[in-house]
Scaffold this active site. Structure first.
Site, PDB file in Angstrom:
ATOM      1  N   LYS A 109     -11.354  -6.134  12.374  1.00 49.50           N
ATOM      2  CA  LYS A 109     -11.737  -6.907  11.189  1.00 49.50           C
ATOM      3  C   LYS A 109     -11.426  -8.393  11.328  1.00 49.50           C
ATOM      4  O   LYS A 109     -11.679  -9.178  10.402  1.00 49.50           O
ATOM      5  CB  LYS A 109     -11.041  -6.355   9.949  1.00 49.50           C
ATOM      6  CG  LYS A 109     -11.435  -4.936   9.573  1.00 49.50           C
ATOM      7  CD  LYS A 109     -10.796  -4.522   8.264  1.00 49.50           C
ATOM      8  CE  LYS A 109     -11.015  -3.050   7.971  1.00 49.50           C
ATOM      9  NZ  LYS A 109     -10.281  -2.171   8.912  1.00 49.50           N
TER      10      LYS A 109
ATOM     11  N   TYR B 153     -14.913   0.587   3.274  1.00 45.30           N
ATOM     12  CA  TYR B 153     -14.411   1.959   3.228  1.00 45.30           C
ATOM     13  C   TYR B 153     -15.037   2.768   2.097  1.00 45.30           C
ATOM     14  O   TYR B 153     -15.044   3.999   2.146  1.00 45.30           O
ATOM     15  CB  TYR B 153     -12.889   1.969   3.074  1.00 45.30           C
ATOM     16  CG  TYR B 153     -12.138   1.471   4.278  1.00 45.30           C
ATOM     17  CD1 TYR B 153     -12.289   2.080   5.519  1.00 45.30           C
ATOM     18  CD2 TYR B 153     -11.276   0.385   4.188  1.00 45.30           C
ATOM     19  CE1 TYR B 153     -11.605   1.626   6.639  1.00 45.30           C
ATOM     20  CE2 TYR B 153     -10.579  -0.077   5.296  1.00 45.30           C
ATOM     21  CZ  TYR B 153     -10.743   0.546   6.515  1.00 45.30           C
ATOM     22  OH  TYR B 153     -10.061   0.089   7.617  1.00 45.30           O
TER      23      TYR B 153
ATOM     24  N   GLU C 189       0.791  -1.224   0.000  1.00 41.39           N
ATOM     25  CA  GLU C 189       0.000   0.000   0.000  1.00 41.39           C
ATOM     26  C   GLU C 189       0.830   1.283   0.000  1.00 41.39           C
ATOM     27  O   GLU C 189       0.594   2.190   0.811  1.00 41.39           O
ATOM     28  CB  GLU C 189      -0.954   0.016   1.193  1.00 41.39           C
ATOM     29  CG  GLU C 189      -2.033  -1.047   1.125  1.00 41.39           C
ATOM     30  CD  GLU C 189      -3.145  -0.834   2.136  1.00 41.39           C
ATOM     31  OE1 GLU C 189      -3.054   0.101   2.957  1.00 41.39           O
ATOM     32  OE2 GLU C 189      -4.113  -1.614   2.118  1.00 41.39           O
TER      33      GLU C 189
END
Length: 707
Positions: free
Chosen positions: A601, A501, A444
């Protein structure tokens, strides 16, 4: 090799093989035994392991003179490693957890018998920057929080005397050391084990990026035979050149010898290193075949002093024979058969302990993953303990392991050198694990520009140089796919959170298809996907909650994963998919769900005590274990009236009763998912589900109070 030495070598080898087969571990220097360190060592005068986990003194903060041998540490805390100083404040939210330096001190009396031997101090993991002194002498510095590292401390330790080991560990953010940031707490301290290797001066090199010094590569593999190239790095720390023989031996899973190879003697210069390659032919190799059959051989390299015939060192590593291929149209192929990766991501921390976890706790994690049907693991976002890779080998997981190059880089040579060091350490330390398939070069990156892409190119080149038998991998999170970041690694993974998201869950499939169409020759995987869930918050799950809010009902997580799996299972070109995350974990910067400082999560709670409903969904679609599970069972106080009861099960037919009355035929829109429309009456409602296999009933009952 002179005939006399050839004959002697042949006799020693034959004796060794007979003893290996008989399992007489004490009878000869080259016979192998299991050690407390979890590796295989030779009995007799070869290398030994001295554990140094207990009896440390610790103080958080720098203290003048604390690295000297005469310093009085009697008022410091007594600790054992693994240890961290921010296990609690790193999980409570606010992002103000302790980051700084801590100092550890320990006394160690070196036995007089270790005089003339080489001694290497090993740290299995220390976060992030570590400096070490022995008797006041600085012996080394290591930058990086996740790889093993070693220092040669032979000259600093005094045999027959008391010695003081001082260690300064600093988990402060360092612009030259990865990771610079990340959605996880950076715990500090000596959070994995510490010990000392004691070797002969003529030994397999322990200082090759703290790797084993023995590297195994399968050159050919058929059902009839396998050819293994065994590369051994021999180090001569003596004052004169030494002539050595190096022998490679392969034993099967039971320890019985199956093959061996030797060759001409090699001269190793004083203070020098020699790289010796032996090719071993193994007849009728038993393949390592993932969870179906994770068969492991043991490959040993022996160093023999040619002048005396004495075995001076032995290192044994796991060996698994398998072929792996990536097909852009059919995903991952293991041993010539399609092998979809049903994977999870895993962080290594536990409540109140941070990263200072035990091997038993890591084994518990694998037990839970086994129960859910996991067959692949991504060690997000960093190299994890050797226990993790050993268990992956033994239990048949395929592993994507990666360096902590997360979010951002620092421009300049120092940062680039650090991530290059970390990827070489990761590869060499884990080169021999058959479970490892992917070397992760980053996650990322938030900037898609020239310097970032140049560094990614460099890391991809290093992977190809270090290990051409595996793939580099990158976890991509940018919205677009036409930049540079997902083009460097051989295997592309995408972190996508549609329906959490951004967007809706149903956007996942079209996105993946777009990648497949745009880049038809690119192997495509899903490296992260998930949604938060609190086991104390409940509603119907029909409406997506706010990701950054305090309301994360467990039911929405289940719905999210059902919808994702419908799209994933319809796309056989995916080489692997990895749920984010197997377990809740500490992210001290977060303030959401029911616990500040937590990423929720996970499919299992942070303490590993509660399997969330989504855990049972994957158990239903990834295993054949007979079970029934009523979802929303923790929603005990709920509205009366019409509602839907949902059950996960691997059984073909399940029945449901409400207060003893049948709810009729279930609706089965998705495999493993059964639903019934029911009416809850005011007061107590007893819900019971039953499924049958092989004449045995599997039943679960819950009680709900409706108002």
């Amino acid at each position: 090799m002179p005939n006399r030495l050839r004959l002697h070598g042949a006799l020693v080898m034959a004796t060794c093989l007979v003893l290996l087969a008989a399992g007489l571990a004490a009878a000869a220097p080259s016979v192998l035994r299991a050690s407390e360190a979890g590796v295989w060592l030779a009995a007799g005068p070869t290398r030994k392991w001295v554990g140094l986990d207990d009896g440390w003194r610790f103080h958080y903060g720098d203290v003048p003179g604390a690295t000297g041998p005469e310093f009085d540490d009697s008022t410091w805390a007594t600790v054992n490693v693994p240890h961290t100083w921010n296990g609690q404040d790193g999980q409570d939210g606010g992002n103000n957890y302790t980051r700084g330096a801590g100092v550890y001190r320990r006394h160690y009396a070196v036995p007089p018998g270790q005089a003339g031997r080489r001694q290497y101090l090993q740290f299995d993991g220390a976060s992030l920057v570590t400096e070490v002194w022995i008797n006041g002498t600085h012996v080394g510095r290591h930058e990086g929080g996740f790889a093993r590292f070693r220092f040669d401390v032979t000259d600093a330790l005094k045999p027959g005397a008391d010695n003081v080991i001082a260690v300064r560990v600093d988990n402060s953010k360092n612009i030259d050391v990865a990771p610079l940031s990340g959605d996880f707490t950076v715990f500090g301290g000596l959070y994995r084990g510490v010990g000392l290797w004691v070797t002969d001066p003529l030994a397999i090199d322990p200082l090759d990026h703290a790797g084993p010094g023995v590297y195994l590569r399968t050159r050919s593999l058929t059902d009839a035979s396998a050819t293994v190239e065994v590369t051994t790095l021999v180090r001569n720390n003596g004052a004169t050149p030494r002539k050595v023989a190096v022998r490679a031996l392969i034993a099967d899973a039971a320890g019985a010898p199956v093959a061996a190879a030797t060759g001409d003697d090699v001269t190793v210069a004083a203070g020098g290193q020699a790289r010796v390659v032996r090719s071993v032919e193994v007849p009728k190799p038993h393949r390592w075949n993932g969870k179906a059959d994770p068969y492991l051989y043991k490959a040993s390299a022996e160093v023999i002093d040619a002048a005396s015939g004495r075995v001076t060192d032995v290192v044994t590593e796991p060996l698994g024979f398998r072929t792996v291929a990536l097909d852009p149209a059919n995903g991952l192929i293991l041993n010539d058969k399609r092998h979809p990766l049903h994977g999870v991501n895993r962080h290594q921390d536990r409540p109140d302990k941070g990263w200072a976890v035990t091997a038993a706790e890591e084994t518990t994690d694998f037990d839970l993953m086994d129960e859910m049907g996991v067959n692949a693991l991504r060690t997000a976002h960093y190299q994890q303990s050797q226990t993790v890779y050993d268990l992956s080998d033994k239990r048949g997981y395929l592993v994507w392991t990666e360096i902590p190059l997360v979010d951002y880089i620092t421009l300049g040579d120092a940062f680039a050198a650090n991530v290059e060091q970390q990827i070489r350490e990761m590869i060499r330390q884990n080169y021999n694990h058959p479970s490892v398939v992917f070397w992760g070069i980053g996650n990322e990156q938030q900037v898609d520009d020239g310097p970032v892409n140049a560094l990614m190119d460099r890391l991809n080149t290093i992977v190809a140089e270090e290990d051409p038998t595996r793939w580099s991998a990158y976890a991509h999170a940018q919205v677009h796919i036409n930049g540079g970041l997902d083009k460097h690694a051989a295997a592309a993974g995408y972190n996508r959170y549609y329906g959490w998201y951004y967007g809706s869950c149903e956007q996942l499939g079209p996105f993946l298809d777009n990648v497949r169409t745009t880049y038809p020759n690119r192997p495509v995987g899903l490296s992260e996907y998930g949604a938060g869930a609190s086991v104390s918050q409940h509603d119907t799950g029909a409406v997506a909650p706010t990701a950054g809010g305090q309301w994360h009902p467990e039911e929405y997580q289940s719905s999210f994963h059902e919808r994702y799996w419908t799209q994933i299972s319809a796309r056989p070109y995916l080489w692997g998919t990895f749920v984010w995350n197997m377990f809740d974990f500490a992210a001290d910067m977060r303030a959401e769900g029911d616990s500040p400082g937590r990423n929720d999560k996970g499919l299992v709670t942070y303490d590993r005590k509660i399997r969330k409903d989504a855990f049972y969904f994957y158990k239903a679609v990834w295993t054949d274990t007979p079970f029934v599970h009523i979802t929303s069972s923790r929603w005990t106080d709920r509205p009366a009236g019409r509602t839907t009861v949902k059950v996960y099960s691997t059984l073909p037919d399940v029945s449901l009763t409400i207060n003893g009355v049948s709810a009729g035929q279930a609706t089965t829109v998705n495999p493993g998912v059964f639903t019934w429309p029911v009416t809850l009456v005011a007061g107590e409602n007893k819900v019971e589900v039953t499924g049958t296999r092989g004449g045995k009933n599997y039943t679960e009952t819950v009680s709900w109070d409706a108002t």
